[in-house]
Enzyme design. Sequence first.
Site, PDB file in Angstrom:
ATOM      1  N   PRO A 137       0.779  -1.230   0.000  1.00  0.00           N
ATOM      2  CA  PRO A 137       0.000   0.000   0.000  1.00  0.00           C
ATOM      3  C   PRO A 137       0.812   1.283   0.000  1.00  0.00           C
ATOM      4  O   PRO A 137       1.862   1.371   0.651  1.00  0.00           O
ATOM      5  CB  PRO A 137      -0.830  -0.106   1.285  1.00  0.00           C
ATOM      6  CG  PRO A 137      -0.266  -1.224   2.067  1.00  0.00           C
ATOM      7  CD  PRO A 137       0.467  -2.114   1.127  1.00  0.00           C
ATOM      8  N   ARG A 140      13.494   4.495  12.327  1.00  0.00           N
ATOM      9  CA  ARG A 140      12.258   5.289  12.369  1.00  0.00           C
ATOM     10  C   ARG A 140      11.500   4.994  13.668  1.00  0.00           C
ATOM     11  O   ARG A 140      12.098   4.650  14.663  1.00  0.00           O
ATOM     12  CB  ARG A 140      11.430   4.984  11.109  1.00  0.00           C
ATOM     13  CG  ARG A 140      12.213   5.290   9.819  1.00  0.00           C
ATOM     14  CD  ARG A 140      11.413   4.996   8.582  1.00  0.00           C
ATOM     15  NE  ARG A 140      10.184   5.790   8.547  1.00  0.00           N
ATOM     16  CZ  ARG A 140       9.219   5.602   7.638  1.00  0.00           C
ATOM     17  NH1 ARG A 140       9.346   4.667   6.707  1.00  0.00           N
ATOM     18  NH2 ARG A 140       8.127   6.362   7.668  1.00  0.00           N
ATOM     19  N   ARG A 189       5.593  10.889  -2.467  1.00  0.00           N
ATOM     20  CA  ARG A 189       5.355  10.494  -1.061  1.00  0.00           C
ATOM     21  C   ARG A 189       6.636  10.687  -0.228  1.00  0.00           C
ATOM     22  O   ARG A 189       7.617   9.976  -0.423  1.00  0.00           O
ATOM     23  CB  ARG A 189       4.948   9.021  -1.015  1.00  0.00           C
ATOM     24  CG  ARG A 189       4.673   8.508   0.377  1.00  0.00           C
ATOM     25  CD  ARG A 189       4.471   6.988   0.382  1.00  0.00           C
ATOM     26  NE  ARG A 189       4.233   6.522   1.733  1.00  0.00           N
ATOM     27  CZ  ARG A 189       4.323   5.269   2.120  1.00  0.00           C
ATOM     28  NH1 ARG A 189       4.623   4.317   1.253  1.00  0.00           N
ATOM     29  NH2 ARG A 189       4.109   4.935   3.374  1.00  0.00           N
TER      30      ARG A 189
HETATM   31  C1  DQA Z   1       8.284   1.034   3.639  1.00  0.00           C
HETATM   32  C2  DQA Z   1       8.445   1.253   5.140  1.00  0.00           C
HETATM   33  C3  DQA Z   1       7.151   1.023   5.890  1.00  0.00           C
HETATM   34  O1  DQA Z   1       7.336   1.315   7.267  1.00  0.00           O
HETATM   35  C4  DQA Z   1       6.049   1.917   5.368  1.00  0.00           C
HETATM   36  O2  DQA Z   1       4.826   1.576   5.973  1.00  0.00           O
HETATM   37  C5  DQA Z   1       5.945   1.918   3.884  1.00  0.00           C
HETATM   38  C6  DQA Z   1       7.163   1.889   3.088  1.00  0.00           C
HETATM   39  C7  DQA Z   1       9.585   1.388   2.895  1.00  0.00           C
HETATM   40  O3  DQA Z   1       9.700   1.010   1.739  1.00  0.00           O
HETATM   41  O4  DQA Z   1      10.475   2.036   3.461  1.00  0.00           O
HETATM   42  O5  DQA Z   1       4.868   2.051   3.338  1.00  0.00           O
HETATM   43  O6  DQA Z   1       8.012  -0.328   3.393  1.00  0.00           O
END
Ligand code: DQA
Length: 160
Positions: free
Chosen positions: A18, A116, A26
């Site tokens: 998603p 993060r 984004r």
């Molecule tokens: C992600 C990291 C995830 O925490 C986040 O929910 C994403 C993107 C990444 O590619 O860094 O949607 O998978």
Amino acid sequence: MAKSRTSAGPSILLLNGPNLNLLGTREPPLYGRDTLAAIEKRLAATAKASGVRLECLQTNHEGVAVDRVQQAKRDGVGFIVLNPAAFTYSSIALRDALTAVQIPFVEVHLSNIHAREPWRAHSHFTAVAVGSILGLRSRGYDLALDFAIARLKSKGSGGA
Ligand code: DQA
């Protein structure tokens, strides 16, 4: 007689979860500026040059991702490159689909999920992935694809 999917050669599925359709706009400091279309185009060219078929799907819907993994088994897909995105933290169903079909996969995250929010650090997928690539922005997909191609090519010869 060989099945037609076998004669079509090895294939790899690039599966994105998603909100990855929003790549490019984004949160660029986290995810970079490459669009998903540009990433898919670049990876498709790499795969083609290596004689491997690349199938790509991005979905915002868990059931669609589960169905696609099940279909991958029927299609004889040899390897999956997966960015589960937010499914990383929620989708036992997608993890179960992957372990059910037993198709090896590399988990990719554009951002370093360990740098993060603490809740992003635990992935449901890492323990069942061949390996994970984190924090290298879209380059992580290229590295995962290179690994997948090498793995498919060495299949049966004890390589990668
Ligand atoms: C992600 C990291 C995830 O925490 C986040 O929910 C994403 C993107 C990444 O590619 O860094 O949607 O998978």
